[in-house]
Scaffold this motif. Sequence first.
Motif, PDB file in Angstrom:
ATOM      1  N   SER A  65      18.871   3.140  59.953  1.00 56.26           N
ATOM      2  CA  SER A  65      19.659   2.531  58.878  1.00 56.26           C
ATOM      3  C   SER A  65      18.964   2.684  57.529  1.00 56.26           C
ATOM      4  O   SER A  65      19.563   3.153  56.547  1.00 56.26           O
ATOM      5  N   LEU A  66      17.682   2.289  57.466  1.00 58.00           N
ATOM      6  CA  LEU A  66      16.962   2.334  56.191  1.00 58.00           C
ATOM      7  C   LEU A  66      16.582   3.754  55.803  1.00 58.00           C
ATOM      8  O   LEU A  66      16.564   4.093  54.618  1.00 58.00           O
ATOM      9  N   LEU A  68      18.589   5.658  47.897  1.00 59.38           N
ATOM     10  CA  LEU A  68      17.959   4.398  47.494  1.00 59.38           C
ATOM     11  C   LEU A  68      16.450   4.505  47.706  1.00 59.38           C
ATOM     12  O   LEU A  68      15.866   3.882  48.592  1.00 59.38           O
ATOM     13  N   LYS A  69      15.805   5.321  46.858  1.00 56.82           N
ATOM     14  CA  LYS A  69      14.401   5.667  47.065  1.00 56.82           C
ATOM     15  C   LYS A  69      13.451   4.480  46.926  1.00 56.82           C
ATOM     16  O   LYS A  69      12.349   4.511  47.473  1.00 56.82           O
ATOM     17  N   ARG A  70      13.877   3.442  46.208  1.00 59.48           N
ATOM     18  CA  ARG A  70      12.962   2.311  46.015  1.00 59.48           C
ATOM     19  C   ARG A  70      12.674   1.576  47.320  1.00 59.48           C
ATOM     20  O   ARG A  70      11.708   0.806  47.407  1.00 59.48           O
ATOM     21  N   TYR A  71      13.513   1.802  48.344  1.00 56.76           N
ATOM     22  CA  TYR A  71      13.310   1.135  49.622  1.00 56.76           C
ATOM     23  C   TYR A  71      12.494   1.999  50.597  1.00 56.76           C
ATOM     24  O   TYR A  71      12.386   1.654  51.778  1.00 56.76           O
ATOM     25  N   VAL A 103       9.279   7.256  42.699  1.00 59.09           N
ATOM     26  CA  VAL A 103       9.598   5.905  43.151  1.00 59.09           C
ATOM     27  C   VAL A 103       8.715   4.882  42.462  1.00 59.09           C
ATOM     28  O   VAL A 103       9.103   3.736  42.291  1.00 59.09           O
ATOM     29  N   LYS A 104       7.535   5.293  42.036  1.00 60.06           N
ATOM     30  CA  LYS A 104       6.614   4.361  41.422  1.00 60.06           C
ATOM     31  C   LYS A 104       7.219   3.685  40.194  1.00 60.06           C
ATOM     32  O   LYS A 104       6.961   2.521  39.918  1.00 60.06           O
ATOM     33  N   SER A 105       8.024   4.390  39.451  1.00 58.82           N
ATOM     34  CA  SER A 105       8.619   3.827  38.267  1.00 58.82           C
ATOM     35  C   SER A 105       9.742   2.857  38.599  1.00 58.82           C
ATOM     36  O   SER A 105      10.140   2.043  37.775  1.00 58.82           O
ATOM     37  N   GLU A 106      10.259   2.929  39.839  1.00 59.34           N
ATOM     38  CA  GLU A 106      11.375   2.080  40.212  1.00 59.34           C
ATOM     39  C   GLU A 106      10.923   0.791  40.875  1.00 59.34           C
ATOM     40  O   GLU A 106      11.643  -0.191  40.896  1.00 59.34           O
TER      41      GLU A 106
END
Length: 423
Positions: free
Chosen positions: A75-76, A85-88, A413-416
């Motif tokens: 799922s994730l 949804l790269k922040r996850y 992703v670091k910026s998010e």
Amino acid sequence: MTPKKRINLSLKLPRPTAWIVWLGFLGLLLATGLTCGILVFWKGLGITNLTDLVPWGLWITIDLSSIALSAGAFSLCAAVYLIGLKRYEPVARTATFIGLIGYTMAMLSLMLDIGRPDRFWHAVVYWNTHSLLWEVTMCVILYLTVLVLESMPIIANFEWLRNRFPKIAARMEHVHHYAPYLAIAGLCLSMLHQSSLGAVYGVLKARPFWYKPEMAVLFMFSAIVGGIALTVFASMLSARLTPKAKVNDTLLEHIAHFVGWALVPYLYFRAWDWLAMTYTYQPGRTEGLEVITKGSLSFNFWVAEILLGAVVPMILLLKQTTRQNRFWRMMALAMVVGGVVAYRWDVNLSGLLVVVSYLPGEATVAYTSYFPSLVEIGAGLGVIAFGLTAFSLGIRYLKVVDHRYVSEAHETVKSEVPETVLA
């Protein structure tokens, strides 16, 4: 003569830490499980309380629950690598590792349950394409392979491996570049067998309580909800118990909010499944409904599965004040996990405890009972202890729960991700 000096031979033993005590407790459970497993392999299933009428008991419930609670992986990973949804991504790493553990636990449970573990390979060699169990077996084997590949970058974090075999660790980390393709394969395989597990029950016409088309949908839906809930709960609990785990509470709150909304349609489908059986009388189905709503499984159904497993956590996770409170969020997620396990137990036993006779004449209904033997309980605890041990070692040595981690393939992703990481 000078008196001899007394030599102090007393040794100061190191004070046991919480980590050592925890490993010792799990080691005791593992030893118990191993002993019970050897007894089962040696003497056969005759020493269990499994019978021809109730061939699926505690071990199958552990198997079904382990697979269901591993659904957070596909799922994730689908949310991260397919939806974008790269922040996850850090949470998906945790879910992937939990998925690998869960499927391994399922394999161990099945090795105990099939009676002839030496023939486990028969399904791979002798194909029975008309069997749902064969399809489930092949999907589980293939998806376990996908999970091993997806977990290679996580295992590459092992410091001993990086120091002793840096080239192997680098190759394992490189597998992450294929994560989108593995996510597609995992999504297809996992959805196939998550639904097929329910279909295995749903096509058994001899068990009227199971014989219905919605079983596949309910199994897949409950697996997605329970798998994501377990990932978030395990992450939060780890952060409270050890400084090795670092979590971003904002990410976990957003995922918990999704779980709360996902419980709404799940509760609707579960209620529809229950009410649809009340319209007419059918031998076996009506009696099975009475067992689960009024009989021996009624407390488990109404309290563990419906009230605490769906209604209460849905309210807690949809209400902002309780969702933002870490204690109530953890309680709600733990209740969701417990509700999924209760659903698997209820479904499995409700169809087995009611036996319909198909001899000529009017159909007659009889009842049977089941309670796991000490050997079953001991072996089951060993399987659960294996999962807890693997996850504990993953937290300590593989940075499985570390939301500061971002792979090289997704440095953006670091910026998010917010800078505040809560331990």
